[in-house]
Enzyme design. Structure first.
Site, PDB file in Angstrom:
ATOM      1  N   HIS A 270       0.790  -1.228   0.000  1.00 55.32           N
ATOM      2  CA  HIS A 270       0.000   0.000   0.000  1.00 55.32           C
ATOM      3  C   HIS A 270       0.825   1.281   0.000  1.00 55.32           C
ATOM      4  CE1 HIS A 270      -3.533   2.323   0.203  1.00 55.32           C
ATOM      5  NE2 HIS A 270      -4.263   1.539   0.935  1.00 55.32           N
TER       6      HIS A 270
ATOM      7  N   TYR B 168     -14.752   5.734   8.468  1.00 56.67           N
ATOM      8  CA  TYR B 168     -13.737   6.213   7.521  1.00 56.67           C
ATOM      9  C   TYR B 168     -14.160   5.814   6.115  1.00 56.67           C
ATOM     10  CZ  TYR B 168      -8.990   6.638   5.462  1.00 56.67           C
ATOM     11  OH  TYR B 168      -7.892   6.983   4.699  1.00 56.67           O
TER      12      TYR B 168
ATOM     13  N   THR C 188      -4.959  10.707  -0.689  1.00 51.04           N
ATOM     14  CA  THR C 188      -6.310  10.476  -0.177  1.00 51.04           C
ATOM     15  C   THR C 188      -6.659  11.466   0.927  1.00 51.04           C
ATOM     16  OG1 THR C 188      -5.536   8.890   1.490  1.00 51.04           O
ATOM     17  CG2 THR C 188      -6.193   7.999  -0.662  1.00 51.04           C
TER      18      THR C 188
END
Length: 827
Positions: A528, A644, A657
Site C-alpha cells: 500500500h 472512515y 487520499t
C-alpha cells in the site's frame, strides 16, 4: 559470477544441486580444463567443473566469452550469440534513455510543441521580410548584443536570423509559461463540483470551455503535472469546526463539551504556531501531506503488512478465458509489460474527471520495479528505473524468469512455455526456502534484523536481489479458486487466498504480487505504501481487457503464436539459510498465520439492483451505499461509530487520499428514524435526502482539499517535531476507525463496452479490518444491476461477525430502496 545485470554473484545455480539427486562431477579431457566466465576483476579465476545440463546451456548463453586453459596457454573463444544479446541490450537501454529525454522535452514544453515553435519562428521571419517589426525593436537589440568577429554569425543575414530565432524562442517560452499558469489558475477552481446536476452556472460553462481549450492538445501521462495546483492548507478554525461537527453524533453532551474545550484550547494556544510551520511547508514542498503520510502511516509501521496494510484485487469472476494456468499467466504478464512500456513512454492518457480535469499521475511512477525494504525504525521504498525479469514462486522454490530475449519482449506463448517449465520442474525446495517469504509477512523489525544478519552477502544476497530487483513477483499456486454464484462461500475463499495465501507464498514487500491459481484465475496482492487502489486498478483494467480482447487464446486454451524452443529455461535461485535464520522464518510465519487465521472475510454479490435503480432515487450511488452501511452497522452493533471512507485528492499535485467521516448527524437521524419504524415514508425520504446531500458535500470538501483528518495529522507531526504536547491532537489521532470503508474505482480505461459485455465484471478487492473490534468494507458498484461487497472482521472479537454484518448490509439496501418504491430485480 557476475549476473547479466552486473550485480555480483547471482546465487543461481547453473546445474542441479547434489542434495536434489544430481551428482556434479569433474570434466577433464586431455589435460584441458574448460572454464566459463563473465567479466571479473584481474587475477580472479574460478573453474566450473560439472556435467553439461540445460542450466549449463543457459549459463553459456549468458556469458560473453569462454576460455580453455591448456599446457600451451589460454585459448579465448568469443560467443557471438552472447555478444549479440549484450549489444541488443545496450541498444535497448539507449533507446529508453532517448525516449525519456524526448518525453522530458515534450512534457516540459506542454501545451507547446516543436511545431508551434517553428510556427512562431516562421511568423517572425515572415514579418521581417514584409518589413513589419512585430518584435518592436527587440530583434535589433538582440542583434546588437551578439558578439562580433569570425564565427557562425559573421554575416548580417545570419546574425538577423539568429536574433529572430532567439526572440521567437523567448516569445514561445513566455507563451507556454502563460498558458501553464492560466491552466493552473483554472484548475484551482472547484466550484463546478458543488453545483447541482443540470444546474451549471454560466461561469462554470465558460471555465469548462477555457480548460478544454488549454488542454485539448494530446497530452502525455505527466503533461499536466506542473499545471496542477498545490493542495491548500485549510484554516484551523474551519478544520476544528468540521471536526466537532463530525463527532457530535458520537458523543453525549458531557463528552462533547469536554472535546469542545480541548479543541478551543488547541485553536487558541497551540495551533497558530503549528499552522505557520505547515503553511511554510506547503510553500516549499510539492504537497504538504503526501511525504509525511507515506512515511508515518506506512513506512514507519512496525506491524506485519499482511492483513494490516496490503490489499487484494480479483479477476473477472463471471467469465473464464482459459483453464491453462501457464497460458493465462503468459498473457497476463505480457500485458503487464506492455503497460509498463506505455508507462515508460508516457503513452498512457492521464485520468480526467469529466473528461477534462486532469488527475495527478505521480503514483504510477513506482508501479513496477519497486520493493519495500525493511528497516529497524523505518522501511524504504526501493524503485529501479528498469527490470528485465520477474521473480516466481512455486511449490516452495524461487525462480528468475527473463522477460526479454536481447531487446525483444517475450511473446505470450514464450512466457507460457517458461511458466510451464517451472510447473513441470520436479526439484525440491532447499532447506529454509519453502517458507522464506514469511519473513515479509511477519514483524518489520524481525525481518530487518534477519535481512542484515543472513542476507548481506553471498548467494543469499544475490538471490534476494533477484527478487527485490524484479519487475514484480509471481506466485504459482497449486490450489484453484473461482466464484460460483451457486456457492456464495467460493468468493470469500477466493478473497482469503488473495489477501494472505498461506502466509509464505506471497512476497508482501513487492509493489504487487501476481497470483495465478491452478484453474487459470488470477489476482493481485498489493503493497500500500507506494500508491492507492485506483492506481493498481488502472493497471488491472488494462491487463484484463488486453488479455481478453486483444491477445486471446487458441481453442485448446493456449497462448496464440509459435513458441521459441531455444529460450534458456528459468533460473532457480539458490539459498544457504542457516538454522538461526530458519528459526526467524518460523517465528514470522507463526505471527502471520495467527493474523490470517483471525480474519473473517465475507464477500458477496448483491443482485437485486445496482446504480441504475439508485440513480432513480435521485441520489449518488456512493451516498446511498454509505447511508445503508450506517443503517446496517447500527442494526449490527446497536450504536454508531467513527466511520472512515477514503476519497482522493488527485486534482492536486502529488495528492493521495483524504478521509470522509461518513457518520454524520443527518445520517444518524435517518437511521434512528428507520429503526424506530413509526415515521411516515415521506418523512423518511426527506431525512434520507438530507443525509445524502450532507455526505456528498463532505465528499466534495475532502476532494477539494478542505478535509479534516490530513490537516490534523500534519499538525500532529509538526507538534512532534517541535516537542509540543497537545491533548486535543493526541485524542483525535488515537480514535479508532471501527468502520473503515472504500469504494473501488472502475472503468478508468474504456477497454471494452460494458453494455456489450455485461458479464466482464471484476468484483474489485478488499482489505483487512482496521480496528480489532471493527469492520473493513470495500464495495464496487459494478454496473447498472449489481454491487460487490468485501466485508472483513476478526474472529477474536466477540462483537463482530462479517457474515452477519453482510446480511445487515443487504437488508439495509433493500429497505432504503423500498422507501422510494422503485421495482427491483428478483433477489
Amino acid at each position: 559470477m557476475v549476473s547479466p545485470e552486473g550485480r555480483g554473484d547471482t546465487g543461481q545455480s547453473d546445474w542441479p544441486q547434489t542434495r536434489t539427486g544430481a551428482n556434479p562431477s569433474r570434466e577433464w579431457s586431455g589435460g584441458q580444463h574448460k572454464a566459463t566466465y563473465l567479466s571479473r576483476s584481474p587475477g580472479t579465476v574460478h573453474g566450473a567443473r560439472c556435467q553439461p545440463t540445460p542450466r549449463m546451456a543457459e549459463a553459456h548463453q549468458a556469458v560473453a566469452f569462454q576460455f580453455t586453459v591448456t599446457p600451451d596457454g589460454v585459448d579465448f573463444q568469443l560467443s557471438r550469440e552472447a555478444l549479440k544479446h549484450v549489444y541488443l541490450s545496450g541498444i535497448n537501454s539507449w533507446k529508453k534513455r532517448l525516449i525519456r529525454i524526448k518525453n522530458g522535452i515534450l512534457r516540459g514544453v506542454y501545451p507547446g510543441s516543436p511545431t508551434s515553435w517553428l510556427v512562431v519562428i516562421m511568423a517572425t521571419v515572415g514579418s521581417s521580410y514584409c518589413n513589419v517589426d512585430i518584435s518592436m525593436g527587440l530583434v535589433s537589440h538582440i542583434q546588437r548584443c551578439l558578439p562580433e568577429g569570425c564565427g557562425p554569425y559573421q554575416t548580417p543575414q545570419t546574425r538577423a536570423l539568429l536574433s529572430m530565432a532567439i526572440f521567437s524562442t523567448g516569445v514561445w517560452m513566455t507563451g507556454i509559461f502563460f498558458f501553464r499558469q492560466t491552466l493552473k489558475l483554472l484548475l484551482s477552481y472547484h466550484g463546478w463540483m458543488f453545483e447541482m446536476h443540470g444546474q451549471t452556472s454560466h461561469f462554470t460553462k465558460v471555465w469548462a470551455i477555457c480548460v478544454r481549450l488549454l488542454s485539448s492538445r494530446r497530452p502525455m501521462l505527466y503533461s499536466f503535472q506542473t499545471s496542477l495546483p498545490k493542495l491548500p492548507v485549510p484554516s484551523v478554525p474551519a478544520t476544528i469546526q468540521r471536526y466537532l461537527e463530525s463527532v457530535r453524533p458520537l458523543l453525549d453532551n458531557e463528552e462533547y463539551y469536554r472535546m469542545e474545550m480541548l479543541a478551543k484550547e488547541f485553536q487558541d494556544k497551540t495551533a497558530p504556531r503549528l499552522q505557520k510551520y505547515l503553511v511554510l511547508k506547503s510553500w516549499w514542498a510539492t504537497n504538504y501531506v503526501s511525504d509525511w503520510w507515506e512515511e508515518y502511516i506506512y513506512l514507519r509501521g512496525r506491524t506485519p503488512l499482511v492483513v494490516n496494510s496490503n490489499y487484494y484485487v480479483m479477476d473477472f469472476v463471471l467469465v473464464k478465458n482459459t483453464d491453462v494456468q501457464a497460458a493465462r499467466l503468459g498473457n497476463i504478464v505480457h500485458a503487464m509489460i506492455m503497460y509498463r512500456r506505455k508507462l515508460d513512454r508516457e503513452e498512457i492518457k492521464p485520468v480526467m474527471a469529466l473528461g477534462m480535469v486532469p488527475m495527478c499521475s505521480y503514483q504510477m511512477e513506482r508501479m513496477f520495479n519497486t520493493t519495500r525494504i525493511p528497516g529497524k525504525k523505518t522501511d524504504v521504498l526501493q524503485h529501479l528505473s528498469d527490470s528485465r525479469h520477474v521473480a516466481v514462486y512455486h511449490k516452495g522454490r524461487f525462480f528468475k524468469v527473463w522477460l526479454y530475449e536481447g531487446s525483444r519482449l517475450l511473446k505470450p506463448r514464450d512466457l507460457e512455455i517458461q511458466f510451464q517449465r517451472i510447473l513441470d520442474d520436479p526439484s525440491l525446495p532447499q532447506p529454509g526456502e519453502e517458507r522464506l517469504a514469511a519473513l515479509t509477512a511477519g514483524g518489520r523489525v524481525e525481518w530487518a534484523q534477519a535481512r542484515q544478519a543472513f542476507f548481506g552477502s553471498g548467494k543469499n544476497k544475490a538471490s534476494l536481489d533477484a527478487i527485490e530487483r524484479a519487475a514484480f513477483f509471481v506466485a504459482l499456486d497449486e490450489e484453484s479458486h473461482h466464484y460460483d454464484p451457486e456457492d456464495e462461500a467460493s468468493l470469500s475463499l477466493y478473497g482469503k487466498a488473495l489477501l494472505h495465501g498461506n502466509c509464505y507464498n506471497r512476497w508482501f514487500d513487492k509493489s504487487f504480487t501476481l497470483i495465478s491459481f491452478k484453474n487459470g484465475h488470477v489476482g493481485l496482492n498489493t503493497e500500500h505504501a507506494w500508491a492507492d487502489a485506483p492506481i493498481i486498478g488502472h493497471l488491472w483494467e488494462f491487463v484484463l481487457g488486453t488479455d481478453t480482447f486483444h491477445l486471446g487464446y487458441t481453442e485448446a486454451g493456449h497462448c496464440i503464436g509459435k513458441s521459441n524452443s531455444m529460450l534458456a529455461p528459468p533460473q532457480r535461485l539458490q539459498w544457504d539459510i542457516p538454522d538461526q535464520c530458519q528459526a526467524v522464518i518460523e517465528s514470522s510465519y507463526q505471527v502471520a498465520k495467527a493474523l490470517a487465521d483471525d480474519v473473517e472475510l465475507y464477500c458477496f454479490q448483491f443482485l437485486p439492483f445496482g446504480k441504475g435503480l439508485i440513480k432513480k432515487c435521485r441520489t449518488s450511488p456512493d451516498a446511498f451505499v454509505q447511508i445503508a452501511l450506517q443503517l446496517a452497522h447500527f442494526r449490527d452493533r446497536g450504536r454508531f461509530c467513527l466511520t472512515y471512507e477514503a476519497s482522493m485528492t488527485r486534482m492536486f499535485r502529488e495528492g493521495r487520499t483524504e478521509t470522509v467521516r461518513s457518520c454524520t448527524s443527518e445520517s444518524t437521524a435517518f437511521v434512528q428514524a428507520m429503526v424506530e419504524g413509526t415515521h411516515m415514508k415521506a418523512h423518511l425520504q426527506n431525512l434520507f435526502r438530507k443525509a445524502s446531500e450532507k455526505h456528498q458535500n463532505m465528499y466534495r470538501l475532502a476532494m477539494t482539499g478542505a478535509g479534516i483528518d490530513r490537516h490534523l495529522f500534519c499538525l500532529y507531526v509538526v507538534s512532534k517535531y517541535l516537542g509540543v504536547s497537545s491533548p486535543f491532537l493526541a485524542e483525535v489521532l488515537s480514535e479508532p476507525w471501527r468502520l473503515s470503508t472504500s469504494q473501488i474505482a472502475q472503468f478508468q480505461i474504456r477497454m471494452f463496452d460494458p453494455d456489450q459485455y455485461p458479464n466482464h465484471l471484476g468484483p474489485g478487492g478488499g482489505f483487512g479490518p482496521v480496528a480489532d473490534d471493527g469492520y473493513g468494507v470495500s464495495y464496487m458498484i459494478a454496473g447498472e444491476n449489481t454491487i460487490f461487497f468485501h466485508v472483513s472482521s476478526k474472529f477474536s472479537s466477540s462483537e463482530t461477525n462479517a457474515q452477519r454484518f453482510g446480511n445487515h448490509i443487504r437488508q439495509a439496501l433493500l429497505d432504503i430502496a423500498d422507501l422510494f418504491q422503485v421495482p427491483k430485480a428478483d433477489s
